[in-house]
Design a protein around this motif. Sequence first.
Motif, short mmCIF file in Angstrom:
data_model
loop_
_atom_site.label_atom_id
_atom_site.label_comp_id
_atom_site.label_asym_id
_atom_site.label_seq_id
_atom_site.Cartn_x
_atom_site.Cartn_y
_atom_site.Cartn_z
N ASP A 14 0.83 -1.21 0.00
CA ASP A 14 0.00 0.00 0.00
C ASP A 14 0.87 1.25 0.00
OD1 ASP A 14 -2.67 -1.26 0.33
OD2 ASP A 14 -1.83 -1.92 2.23
N GLY A 15 0.71 2.08 -1.01
CA GLY A 15 1.46 3.32 -1.09
C GLY A 15 2.84 3.18 -1.67
N THR A 16 3.26 1.96 -1.96
CA THR A 16 4.57 1.74 -2.60
C THR A 16 4.35 1.12 -3.97
OG1 THR A 16 5.69 1.49 -0.46
CG2 THR A 16 6.81 0.62 -2.40
N LEU A 17 3.97 -0.13 -4.02
CA LEU A 17 3.65 -0.74 -5.32
C LEU A 17 2.33 -0.21 -5.88
CD1 LEU A 17 4.45 -4.56 -5.30
CD2 LEU A 17 5.33 -2.82 -6.86
N CYS A 18 1.33 -0.14 -5.03
CA CYS A 18 -0.03 0.16 -5.50
C CYS A 18 -0.64 1.35 -4.77
CB CYS A 18 -0.94 -1.05 -5.28
SG CYS A 18 -0.48 -2.50 -6.26
N ASP A 19 -1.38 2.13 -5.51
CA ASP A 19 -2.19 3.19 -4.92
C ASP A 19 -3.53 2.57 -4.54
OD1 ASP A 19 -3.62 5.38 -4.16
OD2 ASP A 19 -3.15 6.59 -5.92
N THR A 20 -3.68 2.26 -3.27
CA THR A 20 -4.87 1.58 -2.76
C THR A 20 -5.74 2.50 -1.92
OG1 THR A 20 -3.56 0.85 -0.86
CG2 THR A 20 -3.71 -0.68 -2.71
N ALA A 21 -5.45 3.79 -1.94
CA ALA A 21 -6.08 4.72 -1.01
C ALA A 21 -7.60 4.75 -1.14
CB ALA A 21 -5.51 6.12 -1.19
N TYR A 22 -8.13 4.75 -2.37
CA TYR A 22 -9.57 4.91 -2.53
C TYR A 22 -10.33 3.67 -2.07
CZ TYR A 22 -9.56 9.46 -4.84
OH TYR A 22 -9.45 10.80 -5.10
N ASP A 23 -9.79 2.48 -2.33
CA ASP A 23 -10.48 1.28 -1.87
C ASP A 23 -10.37 1.12 -0.35
OD1 ASP A 23 -11.36 0.52 -4.41
OD2 ASP A 23 -9.48 -0.51 -4.85
N LEU A 24 -9.21 1.41 0.21
CA LEU A 24 -9.08 1.41 1.66
C LEU A 24 -9.98 2.48 2.27
CD1 LEU A 24 -5.22 0.96 2.04
CD2 LEU A 24 -6.95 -0.61 2.91
N GLY A 25 -10.00 3.66 1.64
CA GLY A 25 -10.80 4.75 2.16
C GLY A 25 -12.28 4.46 2.13
N THR A 26 -12.73 3.81 1.09
CA THR A 26 -14.14 3.44 1.00
C THR A 26 -14.53 2.49 2.12
OG1 THR A 26 -14.18 3.78 -1.39
CG2 THR A 26 -15.89 2.37 -0.46
N ALA A 27 -13.70 1.47 2.35
CA ALA A 27 -13.97 0.52 3.43
C ALA A 27 -13.91 1.21 4.79
CB ALA A 27 -12.97 -0.63 3.37
N LEU A 28 -12.95 2.10 4.95
CA LEU A 28 -12.83 2.82 6.23
C LEU A 28 -14.06 3.70 6.45
CD1 LEU A 28 -11.18 3.63 8.71
CD2 LEU A 28 -10.09 5.39 7.30
N ASN A 29 -14.48 4.44 5.45
CA ASN A 29 -15.63 5.32 5.60
C ASN A 29 -16.91 4.53 5.89
OD1 ASN A 29 -14.55 7.89 5.42
ND2 ASN A 29 -14.73 7.99 3.19
N ARG A 30 -17.08 3.38 5.26
CA ARG A 30 -18.25 2.55 5.55
C ARG A 30 -18.24 2.10 7.01
NH1 ARG A 30 -19.04 -2.11 1.21
NH2 ARG A 30 -21.02 -2.32 2.36
N THR A 31 -17.05 1.79 7.52
CA THR A 31 -16.92 1.37 8.92
C THR A 31 -17.19 2.53 9.86
OG1 THR A 31 -15.24 -0.23 8.21
CG2 THR A 31 -15.41 0.21 10.57
N LEU A 32 -16.65 3.69 9.54
CA LEU A 32 -16.89 4.87 10.38
C LEU A 32 -18.38 5.23 10.40
CD1 LEU A 32 -13.84 7.08 9.34
CD2 LEU A 32 -14.16 5.92 11.54
N ALA A 33 -19.01 5.16 9.23
CA ALA A 33 -20.45 5.46 9.17
C ALA A 33 -21.25 4.47 10.01
CB ALA A 33 -20.91 5.45 7.71
N PHE A 34 -20.88 3.20 9.94
CA PHE A 34 -21.55 2.19 10.76
C PHE A 34 -21.42 2.52 12.24
CE2 PHE A 34 -21.30 -1.66 13.33
CZ PHE A 34 -22.51 -2.27 13.02
N ALA A 35 -20.25 3.05 12.62
CA ALA A 35 -20.00 3.39 14.02
C ALA A 35 -20.56 4.75 14.41
CB ALA A 35 -18.50 3.36 14.30
N GLY A 36 -21.22 5.42 13.46
CA GLY A 36 -21.80 6.73 13.74
C GLY A 36 -20.78 7.84 13.79
#
Length: 223
Positions: A14-36
């Motif tokens: 992550d952040g070296t070979l591949c730009d994974t920020a948007y997929d990680l960010g989407t999963a993170l935001n869904r989790t944060l939203a679930f947690a309110g």
Amino acid sequence: MSEFPYAIVGFDLDGTLCDTAYDLGTALNRTLAFAGRTTFALPEVRRFIGGGSGQMLRSALIATGGCDEEAFPALQDRLFAYYSEAIAVHSRLFPGGEAMLDDLAARGVRLAVATNKREVFARQLLEELGLIGRFATVIGGDTLGPGTSKPAPDMLREMVARCGGGRAAFVGDTTFDIGAARAAALPVVAVSFGFHDLPPADLGADAVIDHFDELVPALARLA
């Protein structure tokens, strides 16, 4: 081609070979939203990445009101589920990555991934991107057990052993990567386009590159 000075080159993912920020960010935001909790614009998520998904989630929770350690494991499981559902929607090699991997392979270099991402997700991502066959080994943050993820040197030492030994170098984007390489006594190159926890020039790498077409020359100079 056969005179390249390194038999093994390892990469953070992550952040070296591949730009994974948007997929990680989407999963993170869904989790944060679930947690309110408050969610983030996807480019902002980059500041939380590095050190593995658990640290990413914990940092985001702290930034949005605090981390309840009792509730944390269930939220982390939810993050993993969201991420596995959509792991390679936007994730791609950084520019020049494919040509760079081709170049190293043509020189007989054994390629490896050593990431604090869980091994199952590292393998899933590489498989979905059609990259898994390029690497002699993939080592995740949970592969060797607790206390062995970067910046500990264990993963990089195991990487060298699994690749049959020989002169090795590592490429990363955070203090976790540079610290692990230093502890394992490996030369290390930082990429300026990654998910840094310090400015690239302050990471303490032996060299910093701005594009993957600079990696092979940089490694040759380090030798």
